[in-house]
Every structure is written in C-alpha cells, then in structure tokens.
Design a protein around this motif. Structure first.
Motif, PDB file in Angstrom:
ATOM      1  N   ARG A 184     -17.687  75.768  69.506  1.00 35.04           N
ATOM      2  CA  ARG A 184     -17.730  74.648  70.444  1.00 35.04           C
ATOM      3  C   ARG A 184     -17.359  73.335  69.746  1.00 35.04           C
ATOM      4  NH1 ARG A 184     -22.014  73.119  75.091  1.00 35.04           N
ATOM      5  NH2 ARG A 184     -20.880  71.292  75.745  1.00 35.04           N
ATOM      6  N   ARG A 185     -16.680  72.468  70.486  1.00 39.77           N
ATOM      7  CA  ARG A 185     -16.302  71.156  69.969  1.00 39.77           C
ATOM      8  C   ARG A 185     -17.100  70.094  70.708  1.00 39.77           C
ATOM      9  NH1 ARG A 185     -13.303  67.177  71.790  1.00 39.77           N
ATOM     10  NH2 ARG A 185     -12.335  68.414  73.418  1.00 39.77           N
ATOM     11  N   TYR A 186     -17.557  69.098  69.960  1.00 41.62           N
ATOM     12  CA  TYR A 186     -18.236  67.935  70.524  1.00 41.62           C
ATOM     13  C   TYR A 186     -17.487  66.686  70.079  1.00 41.62           C
ATOM     14  CZ  TYR A 186     -22.341  70.771  71.662  1.00 41.62           C
ATOM     15  OH  TYR A 186     -23.195  71.708  72.182  1.00 41.62           O
ATOM     16  N   LEU A 232     -29.103  77.644  63.010  1.00 41.33           N
ATOM     17  CA  LEU A 232     -29.087  77.480  64.461  1.00 41.33           C
ATOM     18  C   LEU A 232     -27.699  77.723  65.045  1.00 41.33           C
ATOM     19  CD1 LEU A 232     -31.299  74.284  64.850  1.00 41.33           C
ATOM     20  CD2 LEU A 232     -31.943  76.650  65.372  1.00 41.33           C
ATOM     21  N   GLY A 233     -26.666  77.396  64.290  1.00 38.32           N
ATOM     22  CA  GLY A 233     -25.307  77.566  64.782  1.00 38.32           C
ATOM     23  C   GLY A 233     -24.384  76.547  64.159  1.00 38.32           C
ATOM     24  N   ALA A 234     -23.197  76.439  64.727  1.00 44.50           N
ATOM     25  CA  ALA A 234     -22.195  75.521  64.178  1.00 44.50           C
ATOM     26  C   ALA A 234     -21.344  74.961  65.315  1.00 44.50           C
ATOM     27  CB  ALA A 234     -21.312  76.240  63.164  1.00 44.50           C
ATOM     28  N   TYR A 235     -20.775  73.807  65.063  1.00 39.94           N
ATOM     29  CA  TYR A 235     -19.837  73.195  65.987  1.00 39.94           C
ATOM     30  C   TYR A 235     -18.814  72.424  65.169  1.00 39.94           C
ATOM     31  CZ  TYR A 235     -22.122  68.634  65.378  1.00 39.94           C
ATOM     32  OH  TYR A 235     -22.609  67.460  64.856  1.00 39.94           O
ATOM     33  N   ARG A 236     -17.794  71.950  65.849  1.00 37.74           N
ATOM     34  CA  ARG A 236     -16.809  71.133  65.153  1.00 37.74           C
ATOM     35  C   ARG A 236     -16.560  69.865  65.940  1.00 37.74           C
ATOM     36  NH1 ARG A 236     -10.899  73.605  66.008  1.00 37.74           N
ATOM     37  NH2 ARG A 236     -11.076  74.010  68.216  1.00 37.74           N
ATOM     38  N   ARG A 237     -16.119  68.862  65.199  1.00 36.27           N
ATOM     39  CA  ARG A 237     -15.722  67.607  65.830  1.00 36.27           C
ATOM     40  C   ARG A 237     -14.596  66.998  65.006  1.00 36.27           C
ATOM     41  NH1 ARG A 237     -18.770  62.488  64.627  1.00 36.27           N
ATOM     42  NH2 ARG A 237     -19.749  62.773  62.622  1.00 36.27           N
ATOM     43  N   PHE A 238     -13.759  66.263  65.682  1.00 34.74           N
ATOM     44  CA  PHE A 238     -12.598  65.636  65.061  1.00 34.74           C
ATOM     45  C   PHE A 238     -12.859  64.142  65.024  1.00 34.74           C
ATOM     46  CE2 PHE A 238     -11.302  69.671  66.711  1.00 34.74           C
ATOM     47  CZ  PHE A 238     -10.417  70.164  65.781  1.00 34.74           C
ATOM     48  N   THR A 249     -26.956  59.567  67.252  1.00 36.74           N
ATOM     49  CA  THR A 249     -25.675  59.132  67.796  1.00 36.74           C
ATOM     50  C   THR A 249     -24.734  60.284  68.118  1.00 36.74           C
ATOM     51  OG1 THR A 249     -25.921  57.169  66.414  1.00 36.74           O
ATOM     52  CG2 THR A 249     -23.767  57.527  67.377  1.00 36.74           C
ATOM     53  N   ASN A 250     -24.657  61.261  67.244  1.00 37.91           N
ATOM     54  CA  ASN A 250     -23.691  62.349  67.367  1.00 37.91           C
ATOM     55  C   ASN A 250     -24.122  63.322  68.472  1.00 37.91           C
ATOM     56  OD1 ASN A 250     -22.758  65.124  66.795  1.00 37.91           O
ATOM     57  ND2 ASN A 250     -21.709  64.166  65.087  1.00 37.91           N
ATOM     58  N   VAL A 251     -23.231  63.547  69.425  1.00 41.80           N
ATOM     59  CA  VAL A 251     -23.533  64.410  70.574  1.00 41.80           C
ATOM     60  C   VAL A 251     -23.824  65.847  70.139  1.00 41.80           C
ATOM     61  CG1 VAL A 251     -22.609  65.308  72.755  1.00 41.80           C
ATOM     62  CG2 VAL A 251     -22.131  62.963  72.081  1.00 41.80           C
ATOM     63  N   GLY A 252     -23.079  66.367  69.182  1.00 44.59           N
ATOM     64  CA  GLY A 252     -23.309  67.730  68.696  1.00 44.59           C
ATOM     65  C   GLY A 252     -24.673  67.863  68.045  1.00 44.59           C
ATOM     66  N   ASP A 253     -25.046  66.884  67.221  1.00 46.70           N
ATOM     67  CA  ASP A 253     -26.372  66.902  66.587  1.00 46.70           C
ATOM     68  C   ASP A 253     -27.474  66.865  67.644  1.00 46.70           C
ATOM     69  OD1 ASP A 253     -25.093  66.887  64.135  1.00 46.70           O
ATOM     70  OD2 ASP A 253     -25.814  64.914  63.532  1.00 46.70           O
ATOM     71  N   ILE A 269     -16.622  70.671  60.349  1.00 41.18           N
ATOM     72  CA  ILE A 269     -17.233  71.924  60.761  1.00 41.18           C
ATOM     73  C   ILE A 269     -18.702  71.809  60.364  1.00 41.18           C
ATOM     74  CG2 ILE A 269     -17.274  74.428  60.492  1.00 41.18           C
ATOM     75  CD1 ILE A 269     -14.136  72.848  59.444  1.00 41.18           C
ATOM     76  N   CYS A 270     -19.556  71.595  61.353  1.00 44.37           N
ATOM     77  CA  CYS A 270     -20.960  71.244  61.140  1.00 44.37           C
ATOM     78  C   CYS A 270     -21.851  72.459  61.383  1.00 44.37           C
ATOM     79  CB  CYS A 270     -21.367  70.115  62.083  1.00 44.37           C
ATOM     80  SG  CYS A 270     -20.291  68.669  61.993  1.00 44.37           S
TER      81      CYS A 270
END
Length: 148
Positions: free
Chosen positions: A2-4, A77-83, A131-135, A96-97
């Motif tokens: 998933r991308r945030y 817990l999992g991982a996501y990515r953001r640009f 602040t970070n939506v993915g976090d 890649i978080c």
C-alpha cells in the motif's frame, strides 16, 4: 504494498530508502518523537536502514537516537511505501516503511539525534498529531489489535 501520501510525480526519479519505525505503547500512552526540522512534526520513532544493516538492529539504533529509549520488539505490523522529497538529504525517495509493534523498556537518556525530542502522549492525541498518514494508519491498526 500500500502507498500513502503524495502522488508520484511523473518523470521524477525516486531512490529506494528502506526504513524501520516503531509503535511504542505503554498502557494508553504512545512514545513519539518530535522532529524540529526541516518541518516541525510528530512521528513514530525510526528511520533509514544503513547499507549492510539489518532491520531489527536499525530499529533499535533509530529509536534510541530519536528517543533515548531501549525497546523490546513484539512483532512486525506491516509495511507501506511513500514517495517524498527528503530535504535533509536533497533526495527524492521511495520510502519503504516497515512498522513494528514494540515496548519501551528502559530510558537510557535523552535523544542523541539533534532536533528530536521524545514525547509521550495519549493514543488518541498521537492519532491526531502524527503527521505521516501511513504512520497514523499503522498506529490505529496497532491500537485496534493490541489491548492496552
């Protein structure tokens, strides 16, 4: 994965930047870090994995640098990515978080990373201030699945 966050900018070259971050729970409180620059923001503690470094040692190092706390990793817990653009490195990055649930076990001292301050806050406050939506999404996931 998933991308945030912001959309990918067409034509922009992004360099991979793997990182590890922790949701640190103690009762109904969350340990966050406040980073003063380049923009003031509350974050989950963590950061980039150095070349040749394994993720778990990187997580321990980053959390200590940003909060002064030693931690016990509970689970991934999992991982996501953001640009995003990283002004401190003058770099466009595909971050890649990977997020871990962890427990703070011992405060060894103040944060050693300049511009960071360890801040304890309620889980509800953290869900609003990070602040970070993915976090924020992973924090909400951790709070939902982890009894406090």
């Amino acid at each position: 994965m998933r991308r945030y966050g912001e959309a990918v900018k067409p034509g922009q070259i992004y360099r991979p930047r793997p990182g590890v971050y922790a949701v640190l729970l103690r009762g109904d409180r969350v340990l966050t870090t406040h980073q003063a620059e380049p923009l003031p923001e509350y974050q989950l503690p963590g950061g980039g994995i150095d070349p040749g470094e394994n993720p778990i040692p990187a997580l321990h190092r980053e959390v200590f640098e940003e909060t002064g706390w030693k931690l016990a990793v509970i689970r991934r817990l999992g991982a996501y990515r953001r640009f995003t653009y990283m002004p401190e490195y003058d770099k466009w990055a595909e971050k890649i978080c990977t997020i871990f649930l962890a427990r703070p076990i011992l405060r060894l001292g103040p944060p050693i990373e300049q511009g960071h301050q360890a801040i304890w806050m309620s889980a509800e406050e953290a869900k609003e201030k990070i602040t970070n939506v993915g976090d924020r999404a992973f924090l909400a996931h951790a709070l939902h699945g982890h009894p406090r």
